[in-house]
Scaffold this active site. Structure first.
Site, PDB file in Angstrom:
ATOM      1  N   ALA A  68       7.657  84.889  56.809  1.00 29.87           N
ATOM      2  CA  ALA A  68       7.345  85.776  57.941  1.00 29.87           C
ATOM      3  C   ALA A  68       6.328  85.062  58.819  1.00 29.87           C
ATOM      4  CB  ALA A  68       6.761  87.083  57.421  1.00 29.87           C
ATOM      5  N   GLU A 110      13.444  85.190  50.964  1.00 31.28           N
ATOM      6  CA  GLU A 110      14.042  86.535  50.950  1.00 31.28           C
ATOM      7  C   GLU A 110      15.295  86.601  51.811  1.00 31.28           C
ATOM      8  OE1 GLU A 110      10.156  88.355  51.807  1.00 31.28           O
ATOM      9  OE2 GLU A 110      10.574  89.709  50.142  1.00 31.28           O
TER      10      GLU A 110
HETATM   11  N1  T1G Z   1       3.644  81.808  59.999  1.00 35.37           N
HETATM   12  C1  T1G Z   1       3.061  81.302  61.104  1.00 35.37           C
HETATM   13  N2  T1G Z   1       2.643  80.020  61.228  1.00 35.37           N
HETATM   14  C2  T1G Z   1       2.834  79.226  60.154  1.00 35.37           C
HETATM   15  C3  T1G Z   1       3.416  79.676  58.960  1.00 35.37           C
HETATM   16  C4  T1G Z   1       3.828  81.037  58.905  1.00 35.37           C
HETATM   17  N3  T1G Z   1       4.419  81.545  57.824  1.00 35.37           N
HETATM   18  N4  T1G Z   1       3.438  78.633  58.076  1.00 35.37           N
HETATM   19  C5  T1G Z   1       2.897  77.581  58.710  1.00 35.37           C
HETATM   20  N5  T1G Z   1       2.534  77.927  59.947  1.00 35.37           N
HETATM   21  C6  T1G Z   1       1.937  77.053  60.947  1.00 35.37           C
HETATM   22  C7  T1G Z   1       0.610  76.473  60.491  1.00 35.37           C
HETATM   23  O1  T1G Z   1      -0.441  77.377  60.797  1.00 35.37           O
HETATM   24  C8  T1G Z   1       0.549  75.214  61.331  1.00 35.37           C
HETATM   25  O2  T1G Z   1       0.195  75.605  62.659  1.00 35.37           O
HETATM   26  C9  T1G Z   1       2.009  74.749  61.388  1.00 35.37           C
HETATM   27  O3  T1G Z   1       2.796  75.925  61.106  1.00 35.37           O
HETATM   28  C10 T1G Z   1       2.322  73.694  60.356  1.00 35.37           C
HETATM   29  O4  T1G Z   1       1.899  74.238  59.097  1.00 35.37           O
HETATM   30  C11 T1G Z   1       7.688  89.478  54.409  1.00 35.37           C
HETATM   31  C12 T1G Z   1       5.102  88.835  54.142  1.00 35.37           C
HETATM   32  C13 T1G Z   1       5.738  75.810  55.325  1.00 35.37           C
HETATM   33  C14 T1G Z   1       4.863  74.423  53.423  1.00 35.37           C
HETATM   34  O5  T1G Z   1       2.903  81.588  52.925  1.00 35.37           O
HETATM   35  O6  T1G Z   1       3.039  76.876  53.115  1.00 35.37           O
HETATM   36  O7  T1G Z   1       6.787  85.766  54.320  1.00 35.37           O
HETATM   37  O8  T1G Z   1      -1.869  74.183  62.830  1.00 35.37           O
HETATM   38  O9  T1G Z   1       0.291  72.377  58.593  1.00 35.37           O
HETATM   39  O10 T1G Z   1       1.988  70.943  55.810  1.00 35.37           O
HETATM   40  O11 T1G Z   1       7.688  88.729  52.218  1.00 35.37           O
HETATM   41  O12 T1G Z   1       3.009  75.700  56.376  1.00 35.37           O
HETATM   42  O13 T1G Z   1       0.311  73.399  63.789  1.00 35.37           O
HETATM   43  O14 T1G Z   1      -0.918  75.325  64.846  1.00 35.37           O
HETATM   44  O15 T1G Z   1       1.056  73.995  56.784  1.00 35.37           O
HETATM   45  O16 T1G Z   1       4.356  70.827  56.795  1.00 35.37           O
HETATM   46  C15 T1G Z   1       4.894  83.448  53.345  1.00 35.37           C
HETATM   47  C16 T1G Z   1       2.978  79.260  54.594  1.00 35.37           C
HETATM   48  C17 T1G Z   1       4.454  84.186  54.575  1.00 35.37           C
HETATM   49  C18 T1G Z   1       4.155  79.749  53.742  1.00 35.37           C
HETATM   50  C19 T1G Z   1       4.698  73.617  55.778  1.00 35.37           C
HETATM   51  N6  T1G Z   1       4.998  82.026  53.606  1.00 35.37           N
HETATM   52  N7  T1G Z   1       3.199  77.937  55.122  1.00 35.37           N
HETATM   53  O17 T1G Z   1       3.586  72.812  55.446  1.00 35.37           O
HETATM   54  O18 T1G Z   1       2.689  72.327  57.777  1.00 35.37           O
HETATM   55  S1  T1G Z   1       4.240  85.910  54.282  1.00 35.37           S
HETATM   56  C20 T1G Z   1       3.950  81.203  53.392  1.00 35.37           C
HETATM   57  C21 T1G Z   1       3.161  76.842  54.327  1.00 35.37           C
HETATM   58  C22 T1G Z   1       5.847  86.481  54.072  1.00 35.37           C
HETATM   59  C23 T1G Z   1       7.415  88.301  53.539  1.00 35.37           C
HETATM   60  C24 T1G Z   1       5.998  87.860  53.521  1.00 35.37           C
HETATM   61  C25 T1G Z   1       3.288  75.524  55.011  1.00 35.37           C
HETATM   62  C26 T1G Z   1       4.670  74.855  54.869  1.00 35.37           C
HETATM   63  P1  T1G Z   1      -0.617  74.549  63.591  1.00 35.37           P
HETATM   64  P2  T1G Z   1       1.383  73.216  57.995  1.00 35.37           P
HETATM   65  P3  T1G Z   1       3.157  71.618  56.431  1.00 35.37           P
END
Ligand code: T1G
Length: 706
Positions: A68, A110
């Protein structure tokens, strides 16, 4: 044929009988509102279009879908909701295939679980890390995952938030097919066509049967609940996760979905979600310093470390673990042998725990070399000194580095408080000098303060940040002052704790209150762990410049005068019988405190745990504000990350400055003004705090990307 008239973050294209749906929403295909709308439209189009016999969903770029869009949380929801999108994917009348590469995390997984078939290629990372954001999978993940892989495996994945690779996901049953090539689109299309040729049916995950053994799955839920009670450490969402998965076992799918939604919204409203999401973005923002924007790092092939003591050896291990070669310099053969032994001791410990093989250790040590001649550093790209904390000793080391190091080599000091501007001024190349303040144990602690002297060139700062990335450390840019960011703020809230101790709170009550707040240890336990002699030396160093009217609590000095330095001497604030690590309160310490109160003419009073925390946090926040006000830290979030990564600040509270915003800056300022009535010198409100309160602003308003 391009069936996609509208949004460009989800494109649709007919490939034969397969509708190819591509999610293309940089940087990580997060499921923002446009993506959700596009996915919904794609499934509607698939059902409506006779030419479409199957659907394939892929992600553009390096990932399937990161989850998300975290930036949406806390804002008004925008339809369609992700649960609705997932349910619509699952009810598609034609087989839906998800082909996964890179990350399929949270909502991303999901979406894939709502598809009817899943393929993953090498390098894929599948997981439900919502717990790390204070949440739980809120788009069917707590209901579909257990139906696919059983309650125990689902709870392990969801409660840990860990990533599973493609092979593990396949073994678990999360994916049906592994793709060998790097071409996820070709693999996905081939798999979709294979399913069509086999007349594979629409296969809804909600009908999967991994929960058929109700008793066994309920037992898994009970075991996870018992484990979570012990391990949750104040976190809110883990128990909600257990409750949601229990519903998957116990209730019909739709009822379970409804309960999941209810529990998800409870987690969304928790301050822990705000704290953890703040931490998620803050640890990424700290990587963006002005110098990393404006300059390129220098080469980082060979690293030198001067000093083989605890810090030097720890730094050398961190560098070796990053796969880089290290040349260690010591003053004589015996010291060098000790330095090498310190390094080997770390690896022998890992071997003893079965976390490293002897062969791997041998391989790592081939990248270590040592010498007692600085000439061995002639081709080093960056050298870090970690010798005795004395300016003249460090200046002598820098003189040698100035003499032998090649042009362009970065000269770094690991000093924890000495004036790096003065050190830089002592060499002919001050622009190449920088501070790299590691935290002990240097091979484990993530925080690295990059201390920026006045004359340093921007590319040297960029090089320091690049080194941090290679070492998998979290760098925070700090200006030059006594203690930089972390230790400077620590000295202030430690003084606040000392004052409360002298005024009537026992060190044991203070430590217990701070642990209850979420720190792993209280301030006096930390002193005993690090060694009271270190703080004693700092207090003696600062005595000459201490404000004559400043309150000075002498209790810790009394212990040090007795040689009670803490764990390393068997007693400090606590007693450590037979070298045990968990200390016991010491009646003799309490007697010393009583004597000191009498000497200071203090009549002890009671403190509530709540007041202990108010004072402790007010001191931390106020000095954190000063550090930002003086430009020592770039933004409040840099102070937050420093304390999350270097001082055990509970992550779900987001760091001291985020905590202040959540508490309300007017409340913090009012506390400080209240406490100032007793000690106006110590409790001087930070000008930044006063200004923000006057403007009705908060620390978050200063967290813009620099
Ligand atoms: N939403 C918005 N921005 C995100 C994002 C996300 N989910 N994930 C990463 N970014 C942005 C991050 O802030 C950065 O921004 C850029 O993308 C690159 O990220 C309903 C409620 C996918 C493994 O927890 O683990 O789904 O600094 O530096 O090292 O059930 O990002 O460039 O401006 O980390 O290549 C669940 C979180 C959400 C995964 C990639 N998902 N992200 O790693 O890049 S809650 C997560 C990561 C959800 C549902 C629920 C990693 C990555 P900027 P990065 P990376």
């Amino acid at each position: 044929m391009n069936l996609n008239p509208s949004a460009d973050v989800v494109t649709r294209e007919l490939r034969g009988k397969v509708l190819l749906v591509t999610i293309d929403h940089a940087p990580v295909n997060a499921l923002g509102a446009d993506v959700r709308r596009g996915l919904l439209a794609a499934i509607e189009a698939a059902d409506a279009e006779p030419a479409v016999e199957a659907v394939l969903i892929v992600g553009a770029g390096r990932n399937f879908v990161a989850g998300a869009d975290i930036r949406e949380f806390g804002k008004a929801p925008v339809p369609p909701s992700l649960p609705d999108v997932c349910n619509r994917i699952e009810t598609c009348a034609k087989p839906v295939v998800a082909a996964i590469h890179g990350a399929a995390l949270g909502g991303g997984l999901e979406v894939a679980l709502a598809a009817h078939y899943r393929l993953a290629v090498d390098g894929a990372k599948l997981g439900l890390p919502e717990v790390q954001l204070g949440l739980l999978p809120g788009a069917g993940g707590t209901q579909r995952t257990p139906r696919l892989i059983g309650a125990q495996a689902a709870l392990d994945l969801i409660l840990s938030g860990r990533h599973a690779g493609a092979k593990e996901a396949h073994a678990l049953g999360l994916v049906d097919r592994l793709g060998s090539s790097g071409d996820v689109l070709a693999e996905g299309l081939a798999y979709a066509h294979e399913l069509l040729a086999a007349h594979a049916p629409v296969r809804r995950t909600r009908d999967a049967a991994a929960l058929s053994d109700r008793a066994a799955n309920l037992a898994a839920v009970a075991a996870a609940r018992a484990e979570t009670v012990k391990k949750a450490r104040g976190l809110f969402s883990p128990m909600k996760i257990v409750e949601a998965v229990e519903a998957a076992v116990d209730q019909p799918f739709e009822d379970g979905l409804r309960l999941e939604r209810k529990l998800f919204l409870q987690c969304l409203d928790s301050p822990q979600r705000a704290g953890l999401i703040h931490a998620f973005f803050a640890e990424r923002e700290v990587l963006k310093a002005p110098e990393t924007r404006d300059a390129k790092p220098r080469a980082l092939g060979k690293i030198g470390v001067v000093g083989g003591g605890t810090m030097g050896a720890g730094i050398a291990v961190a560098v070796l673990d990053a796969g880089l070669p290290v040349t260690m310099i010591e003053r004589d053969d015996a010291s060098l042998a000790r330095g090498r032994a310190h390094i080997e001791k770390v690896y022998d410990g890992l071997i003893a725990k079965g976390r490293m093989s002897a062969a791997a250790k041998t391989d790592v040590m081939t990248r270590w070399s040592g010498s007692i001649s600085y000439d061995a550093l002639a081709d080093a790209d960056l050298v870090i000194e970690a010798v005795f904390e004395d300016m003249s000793v460090k200046q002598a080391v820098f003189a040698e580095l100035d003499r032998v190091c090649k042009a362009g080599a970065v000269l770094a000091t690991n000093t924890s408080y000495l004036d790096i501007d003065a050190l830089a001024a002592s060499v002919a190349r001050p622009a190449d000098v920088i501070g790299l303040h590691f935290f002990s144990p240097a091979n484990l602690m993530k925080l690295l303060e990059v201390v920026v002297p006045k004359q340093v060139s921007a590319d040297v700062v960029a090089t320091a940040f690049e080194l941090a990335k290679k070492l998998k450390k979290t760098p925070v840019r700090a200006g030059v002052c006594d203690g930089f960011i972390g230790n400077r703020v620590l000295a202030v809230y430690r003084a606040a704790a000392d004052a409360m101790m002298e005024d009537g709170a026992s060190p044991y009550q203070i430590d217990a209150a701070v642990r209850a707040f979420g720190f792993p240890m209280g301030p006096f336990q930390v002193v005993d762990l690090a060694g009271g002699d270190i703080g004693w030396a700092t207090r003696k160093r600062r005595a000459a410049t201490r404000h004559p009217q400043a309150r000075y609590v002498q209790i810790a000095d009394r212990l040090c005068e007795r040689g009670w330095f803490g764990q390393k001497t068997g007693r400090g604030f606590y007693l450590y019988p037979e070298g045990s690590r968990s200390g016991m309160p010491d009646p003799e310490v309490e007697a010393i405190i009583e004597t000191e109160r009498k000497r200071a003419g203090i009549t002890p009073r009671n403190f509530t745990d709540e007041e202990i925390i108010r004072r402790y946090m007010a001191a931390m926040i106020n000095e954190g504000a000063n550090v930002v006000h003086e430009g020592i830290a770039l933004r409040p979030l840099d102070v937050d990350v420093t304390f999350l990564y270097g001082y055990g600040f509970p992550r779900y509270r987001g760091g001291p400055m985020h905590y202040a915003d959540m508490t309300g800056l007017p409340t913090i300022l009012a506390d400080i003004r209240e406490f100032a009535k007793e000690d106006p010198l110590f409790w001087q409100p930070s000008p930044l705090l006063v200004e923000l309160v006057e403007r009705g602003a908060d620390f978050a308003s200063l967290n813009q990307t620099v």
